[in-house]
Every structure is written in C-alpha cells, then in structure tokens.
Design a protein around this motif. Structure first.
Motif, PDB file in Angstrom:
ATOM      1  N   GLU A 231       0.828  -1.204   0.000  1.00 32.11           N
ATOM      2  CA  GLU A 231       0.000   0.000   0.000  1.00 32.11           C
ATOM      3  C   GLU A 231       0.863   1.255   0.000  1.00 32.11           C
ATOM      4  O   GLU A 231       0.579   2.210  -0.734  1.00 32.11           O
ATOM      5  CB  GLU A 231      -0.929   0.006   1.220  1.00 32.11           C
ATOM      6  N   PHE A 232       1.920   1.269   0.810  1.00 30.12           N
ATOM      7  CA  PHE A 232       2.782   2.451   0.831  1.00 30.12           C
ATOM      8  C   PHE A 232       3.486   2.639  -0.510  1.00 30.12           C
ATOM      9  O   PHE A 232       3.541   3.757  -1.045  1.00 30.12           O
ATOM     10  CB  PHE A 232       3.831   2.365   1.943  1.00 30.12           C
ATOM     11  N   ILE A 233       4.031   1.575  -1.053  1.00 23.76           N
ATOM     12  CA  ILE A 233       4.740   1.686  -2.331  1.00 23.76           C
ATOM     13  C   ILE A 233       3.792   2.136  -3.427  1.00 23.76           C
ATOM     14  O   ILE A 233       4.118   3.019  -4.239  1.00 23.76           O
ATOM     15  CB  ILE A 233       5.413   0.345  -2.688  1.00 23.76           C
ATOM     16  N   ARG A 234       2.580   1.574  -3.438  1.00 25.14           N
ATOM     17  CA  ARG A 234       1.603   1.932  -4.480  1.00 25.14           C
ATOM     18  C   ARG A 234       1.246   3.408  -4.400  1.00 25.14           C
ATOM     19  O   ARG A 234       1.265   4.128  -5.410  1.00 25.14           O
ATOM     20  CB  ARG A 234       0.351   1.075  -4.322  1.00 25.14           C
ATOM     21  N   LEU A 235       0.924   3.893  -3.200  1.00 24.73           N
ATOM     22  CA  LEU A 235       0.471   5.279  -3.078  1.00 24.73           C
ATOM     23  C   LEU A 235       1.606   6.274  -3.251  1.00 24.73           C
ATOM     24  O   LEU A 235       1.405   7.354  -3.824  1.00 24.73           O
ATOM     25  CB  LEU A 235      -0.226   5.490  -1.737  1.00 24.73           C
ATOM     26  N   SER A 236       2.791   5.958  -2.774  1.00 23.51           N
ATOM     27  CA  SER A 236       3.907   6.888  -2.985  1.00 23.51           C
ATOM     28  C   SER A 236       4.223   6.993  -4.477  1.00 23.51           C
ATOM     29  O   SER A 236       4.506   8.093  -4.983  1.00 23.51           O
ATOM     30  CB  SER A 236       5.144   6.447  -2.195  1.00 23.51           C
ATOM     31  N   GLU A 237       4.141   5.897  -5.192  1.00 22.62           N
ATOM     32  CA  GLU A 237       4.367   5.929  -6.634  1.00 22.62           C
ATOM     33  C   GLU A 237       3.279   6.720  -7.349  1.00 22.62           C
ATOM     34  O   GLU A 237       3.548   7.468  -8.295  1.00 22.62           O
ATOM     35  CB  GLU A 237       4.425   4.499  -7.185  1.00 22.62           C
ATOM     36  N   ILE A 238       2.055   6.585  -6.886  1.00 27.93           N
ATOM     37  CA  ILE A 238       0.954   7.348  -7.469  1.00 27.93           C
ATOM     38  C   ILE A 238       1.175   8.841  -7.262  1.00 27.93           C
ATOM     39  O   ILE A 238       0.959   9.649  -8.175  1.00 27.93           O
ATOM     40  CB  ILE A 238      -0.392   6.895  -6.863  1.00 27.93           C
ATOM     41  N   ILE A 239       1.666   9.235  -6.082  1.00 24.93           N
ATOM     42  CA  ILE A 239       1.839  10.663  -5.774  1.00 24.93           C
ATOM     43  C   ILE A 239       2.853  11.314  -6.696  1.00 24.93           C
ATOM     44  O   ILE A 239       2.570  12.353  -7.321  1.00 24.93           O
ATOM     45  CB  ILE A 239       2.268  10.849  -4.311  1.00 24.93           C
ATOM     46  N   PHE A 240       4.060  10.750  -6.806  1.00 28.96           N
ATOM     47  CA  PHE A 240       5.083  11.489  -7.562  1.00 28.96           C
ATOM     48  C   PHE A 240       5.202  11.061  -9.018  1.00 28.96           C
ATOM     49  O   PHE A 240       5.940  11.704  -9.770  1.00 28.96           O
ATOM     50  CB  PHE A 240       6.457  11.463  -6.867  1.00 28.96           C
ATOM     51  N   SER A 241       4.483  10.023  -9.429  1.00 25.08           N
ATOM     52  CA  SER A 241       4.601   9.596 -10.823  1.00 25.08           C
ATOM     53  C   SER A 241       3.260   9.529 -11.545  1.00 25.08           C
ATOM     54  O   SER A 241       3.014  10.268 -12.494  1.00 25.08           O
ATOM     55  CB  SER A 241       5.292   8.228 -10.888  1.00 25.08           C
ATOM     56  N   VAL A 242       2.385   8.653 -11.097  1.00 24.93           N
ATOM     57  CA  VAL A 242       1.114   8.460 -11.805  1.00 24.93           C
ATOM     58  C   VAL A 242       0.310   9.757 -11.836  1.00 24.93           C
ATOM     59  O   VAL A 242      -0.289  10.104 -12.863  1.00 24.93           O
ATOM     60  CB  VAL A 242       0.303   7.326 -11.149  1.00 24.93           C
ATOM     61  N   ALA A 243       0.308  10.504 -10.722  1.00 20.30           N
ATOM     62  CA  ALA A 243      -0.415  11.779 -10.704  1.00 20.30           C
ATOM     63  C   ALA A 243       0.125  12.742 -11.756  1.00 20.30           C
ATOM     64  O   ALA A 243      -0.629  13.515 -12.352  1.00 20.30           O
ATOM     65  CB  ALA A 243      -0.321  12.413  -9.319  1.00 20.30           C
ATOM     66  N   GLY A 244       1.438  12.685 -11.989  1.00 23.87           N
ATOM     67  CA  GLY A 244       2.027  13.547 -13.002  1.00 23.87           C
ATOM     68  C   GLY A 244       1.549  13.227 -14.397  1.00 23.87           C
ATOM     69  O   GLY A 244       1.525  14.098 -15.278  1.00 23.87           O
ATOM     70  N   LEU A 245       1.157  11.972 -14.616  1.00 21.29           N
ATOM     71  CA  LEU A 245       0.630  11.576 -15.917  1.00 21.29           C
ATOM     72  C   LEU A 245      -0.686  12.274 -16.233  1.00 21.29           C
ATOM     73  O   LEU A 245      -1.004  12.504 -17.403  1.00 21.29           O
ATOM     74  CB  LEU A 245       0.407  10.059 -15.956  1.00 21.29           C
ATOM     75  N   VAL A 246      -1.467  12.585 -15.201  1.00 20.36           N
ATOM     76  CA  VAL A 246      -2.772  13.210 -15.435  1.00 20.36           C
ATOM     77  C   VAL A 246      -2.586  14.525 -16.185  1.00 20.36           C
ATOM     78  O   VAL A 246      -3.172  14.749 -17.246  1.00 20.36           O
ATOM     79  CB  VAL A 246      -3.520  13.431 -14.104  1.00 20.36           C
ATOM     80  N   GLY A 247      -1.758  15.401 -15.635  1.00 18.24           N
ATOM     81  CA  GLY A 247      -1.500  16.670 -16.309  1.00 18.24           C
ATOM     82  C   GLY A 247      -0.658  16.520 -17.553  1.00 18.24           C
ATOM     83  O   GLY A 247      -0.794  17.291 -18.502  1.00 18.24           O
ATOM     84  N   GLY A 248       0.216  15.501 -17.569  1.00 21.81           N
ATOM     85  CA  GLY A 248       1.049  15.279 -18.741  1.00 21.81           C
ATOM     86  C   GLY A 248       0.233  14.897 -19.960  1.00 21.81           C
ATOM     87  O   GLY A 248       0.520  15.324 -21.081  1.00 21.81           O
ATOM     88  N   LEU A 249      -0.793  14.090 -19.731  1.00 18.96           N
ATOM     89  CA  LEU A 249      -1.662  13.651 -20.823  1.00 18.96           C
ATOM     90  C   LEU A 249      -2.767  14.654 -21.131  1.00 18.96           C
ATOM     91  O   LEU A 249      -3.169  14.819 -22.267  1.00 18.96           O
ATOM     92  CB  LEU A 249      -2.292  12.296 -20.470  1.00 18.96           C
ATOM     93  N   GLY A 250      -3.254  15.310 -20.083  1.00 17.69           N
ATOM     94  CA  GLY A 250      -4.412  16.183 -20.250  1.00 17.69           C
ATOM     95  C   GLY A 250      -4.100  17.652 -20.342  1.00 17.69           C
ATOM     96  O   GLY A 250      -4.998  18.461 -20.585  1.00 17.69           O
ATOM     97  N   ASP A 251      -2.829  18.024 -20.120  1.00 22.75           N
ATOM     98  CA  ASP A 251      -2.392  19.414 -20.208  1.00 22.75           C
ATOM     99  C   ASP A 251      -3.291  20.295 -19.334  1.00 22.75           C
ATOM    100  O   ASP A 251      -3.696  19.875 -18.248  1.00 22.75           O
ATOM    101  CB  ASP A 251      -2.386  19.847 -21.676  1.00 22.75           C
ATOM    102  N   LYS A 252      -3.647  21.469 -19.790  1.00 19.57           N
ATOM    103  CA  LYS A 252      -4.388  22.411 -18.949  1.00 19.57           C
ATOM    104  C   LYS A 252      -5.785  21.914 -18.604  1.00 19.57           C
ATOM    105  O   LYS A 252      -6.386  22.388 -17.627  1.00 19.57           O
ATOM    106  CB  LYS A 252      -4.487  23.772 -19.638  1.00 19.57           C
ATOM    107  N   TYR A 253      -6.295  20.954 -19.382  1.00 17.09           N
ATOM    108  CA  TYR A 253      -7.636  20.447 -19.123  1.00 17.09           C
ATOM    109  C   TYR A 253      -7.682  19.479 -17.949  1.00 17.09           C
ATOM    110  O   TYR A 253      -8.754  19.123 -17.465  1.00 17.09           O
ATOM    111  CB  TYR A 253      -8.177  19.756 -20.379  1.00 17.09           C
ATOM    112  N   ALA A 254      -6.521  19.013 -17.494  1.00 16.89           N
ATOM    113  CA  ALA A 254      -6.513  18.018 -16.419  1.00 16.89           C
ATOM    114  C   ALA A 254      -5.406  18.270 -15.407  1.00 16.89           C
ATOM    115  O   ALA A 254      -5.115  17.400 -14.598  1.00 16.89           O
ATOM    116  CB  ALA A 254      -6.368  16.607 -17.016  1.00 16.89           C
ATOM    117  N   ARG A 255      -4.779  19.440 -15.469  1.00 13.98           N
ATOM    118  CA  ARG A 255      -3.662  19.676 -14.548  1.00 13.98           C
ATOM    119  C   ARG A 255      -4.169  20.180 -13.209  1.00 13.98           C
ATOM    120  O   ARG A 255      -3.937  19.589 -12.179  1.00 13.98           O
ATOM    121  CB  ARG A 255      -2.661  20.651 -15.160  1.00 13.98           C
TER     122      ARG A 255
END
Length: 368
Positions: A231-255
């Motif tokens: 759980e810790f590894i999953r959520l820490s990875e989501i915070i600094f990596s997967v979350a960055g994908l949201v804005g990376g893929l969606g630009d201003k519409y999802a940042r």
C-alpha cells in the motif's frame, strides 16, 4: 479536435524499486554526461547519500550545490552560474518538490539534460516539466514556468522515500486527490469526451482517487512503522509519478483548476499559510472548488477521509482567516485571473468566488 493540447507525458526513463538508484550511471552514459552538478537539500541529503553509490564512480566529475530551500528565480540563477563555471553537462536533483522544480527550470535555462531522485512523496513535481515559482521568503510568485524539456530520468528507492516525514506523505495524498476533483468536471464536457489523451487523463485521475481513498489509512500506518508495504509503495508511486501523468496527458484540461488556484492565492496573500505544506493548502482548495461548483454532497462524502487524515477544511480551522477583508478581495481577484479556473464548466464570477469562500467557512463551522 483540440489544437491547443500539449502532451508532455513525463520523464524519459523511470524506475522505483529497492536498488533502482544503482541504475543512474547507465543513464549518465546514455547522455554522455561527464561533468555533473548535483543539487541537494539538507536533511534529506544526509539520508540520501548512503543510497547514491554512483557518487564514487570516478568516470564522472561531480560539483555539489545546496539549494536555498525555495524554487526561486534567484535560486535558478545560482545554479546557472555554478553550472557555467564548472562546464556542467548534466544536472541531478536529489530532494523534494521545490528542489526538483528548481532543477528542471535551471536545466531549461541552461539547455542541458537533468535527472531527479525524489527523497519523499509529497507531490508530482519530479514528474512534471513545470516549476511553481516562489520568492526566497516563501511567498508565491503567483506564476508557473512551463517548459518543453522533460527529465532524462526519475529514479528513486522506496527505502529512501519511506524514511521521510509522514506529514509530507499525507500532504502528497491530498495534492494527488485534487487531480480528480479539479479535472473531472472539465473532462466531462461533451466537446472533450472524444479526445483520447484527455480520456486517458481522466481514467488516470480516477485511478489516483480510488487508490487514495481506499489505501491511505493503511499506507500511513505502515509508513509510521517503517514497513515497506504494498500500500505504501503503491500510493507513494501514485503521488510522484502516476499523478504527473494526469497533467502530462491532459495538459491544462486536467492539470489543476480552482483548488490549486486557491493554494497559489493563499501562498501569495496569506503569509501565515507558509506554515502549511503545499498539499495541505490544496486539500482546503478541493473543498473550495466543490463549494464553487455547489457540490456540498461531495464535501460531505469527503469529510470522514479529511478527519481521518487531519486535513484542513477551512481557513478558520487553519487559523489563518484574514483579519483584513481586503485580503479576501485580493484572493478573489487573483483566482479570477487564472485561465484554469474558467475551464470549469460553470459561469465563474468574482461574486461566486467570493461567496464560496464565506459559504465554505460557514458550512464547515456548522459541521463542527
């Protein structure tokens, strides 16, 4: 079809597992790096040094620089000056979000490659090619520097990340939760539903929200016990990596939208807010955006989660409500000036932005 969508997915290379940092020399060789500037902090640096075996590799010439603690134009100028004097051809940032923001911006100015080794999970700064700028006194500049250069690598080790302050991790969970609440209403608009990258951004933001609301309590307890749980590894990875994908893929519409605009306004106009972490201010900002959207039922659903993680819900609760009402006007003017706020599919007026601040304060007071 959108003509203003800029997809900047993320670092060229990513690894997050025990021993991953030992792969850094492979990346330095890939970029033909020889003269490397290593930018670091203080406490986190002492913890990180034991993991950085590549520092003993005599194939590279290392120059070290302890940053000022802020991602500022002054701090970027310092890095540029040091890098030019040492004829640096690669920069590595070891530290938290402000440090990785600073390194990315300085590398952009210098037109050289950079990599980051995050020492904690508090936001998605290590992933994103943008830098939120502050003054040296901690006051927000009220602007973000966007650039096209992405990190050559993001590599770190969960054994390093778990050995960081729990408060930063909790703030990171809140900052990541905002990805969903800020982007969902925007992405649900009919003219955006057929955009494939925006669809992926939406799916990713929901993945973040679902994992955080389900696993946060367990991950926090495991971090306090220094147990590297799934759980810790999953959520820490989501915070600094997967979350960055949201804005990376969606630009201003999802940042980001109103939640982060409120964070920026607080940081600029309420000096007392500097005592709170980025994600803590964003947590309050989520409630503020939901108030703007008149989604009080969603605030109600989030209340138990906020109470469990002890996240801020109002300015009065944070004990930073401005004594001078003119500060509220400055905040409203600032938020209204941000394009990202007006992407939310409702009519945004200064009256709505102002009333939502007051209504949220009263609403949370009524819940007490």
């Amino acid at each position: 079809m959108l003509t203003d969508l800029k997809v900047k997915v993320g670092p060229q290379f990513y690894q997050y597992h025990i021993g991953a940092i030992d792969f850094v020399p492979n990346l330095l060789d890939e970029y033909n790096a020889q003269n490397v500037l290593l930018v670091h902090g203080t406490v986190s640096w002492e913890k990180a040094k034991t993991k950085l075996n590549f520092l003993q590799d005599d194939r590279y010439n290392f120059t070290y620089h302890q940053y000022t603690g802020e991602c500022s134009y002054y701090g970027a100028d310092l890095i540029v000056e040091i890098a030019e004097q040492a004829e640096v051809d690669f920069i590595i940032g070891v530290g938290g979000g402000k440090l990785t923001d600073l390194v990315g911006y300085a590398a952009h100015i210098l037109n050289i490659n950079f990599g980051v080794i995050p020492t904690l999970a508090s936001n998605c700064a290590p992933w994103t090619p943008l830098s939120v700028m502050y003054k040296e006194n901690g006051e927000a500049e009220g602007k973000t520097e966007h650039f096209l250069r992405q990190a050559a690598f993001l590599i770190t080790d969960p054994q390093l990340v778990i050995n960081s302050p729990v408060d930063y991790f909790i703030a990171g969970l809140a900052d990541t939760l905002a990805k969903w609440y800020e982007s969902d209403a925007i992405l649900q608009q009919d003219h955006l539903k057929a955009e494939p990258f925006l669809q992926i951004a939406g799916y990713t933001s929901k993945l973040c929200k679902d994992a955080i609301t389900q696993y946060s309590a367990k991950a926090i307890q495991d971090m306090k016990k220094q147990e590297l749980s799934a759980e810790f590894i999953r959520l820490s990875e989501i915070i600094f990596s997967v979350a960055g994908l949201v804005g990376g893929l969606g630009d201003k519409y999802a940042r980001n939208a109103a939640a982060h605009a409120m964070h920026d306004a607080m940081s600029k106009y309420i000096p007392e807010s500097h005592d709170f972490l980025h994600g803590e201010k964003v947590a309050y900002g989520i409630f503020y955006q939901l108030a703007i959207e008149n989604k009080w039922d969603q605030i109600d659903r989030l209340l138990p989660f906020y109470q469990e993680l002890n996240l801020p819900m109002s300015l009065h609760q944070m004990n930073i409500y401005p004594k001078d009402e003119a500060v509220i006007e400055h905040i409203v003017q600032f938020i209204d000036s941000k394009e990202k706020v007006h992407l939310v599919p409702i009519i945004i007026t200064k009256e709505l932005l102002r009333d939502s601040i007051y209504q949220l304060e009263d609403y949370i007071k009524g819940k007490g």
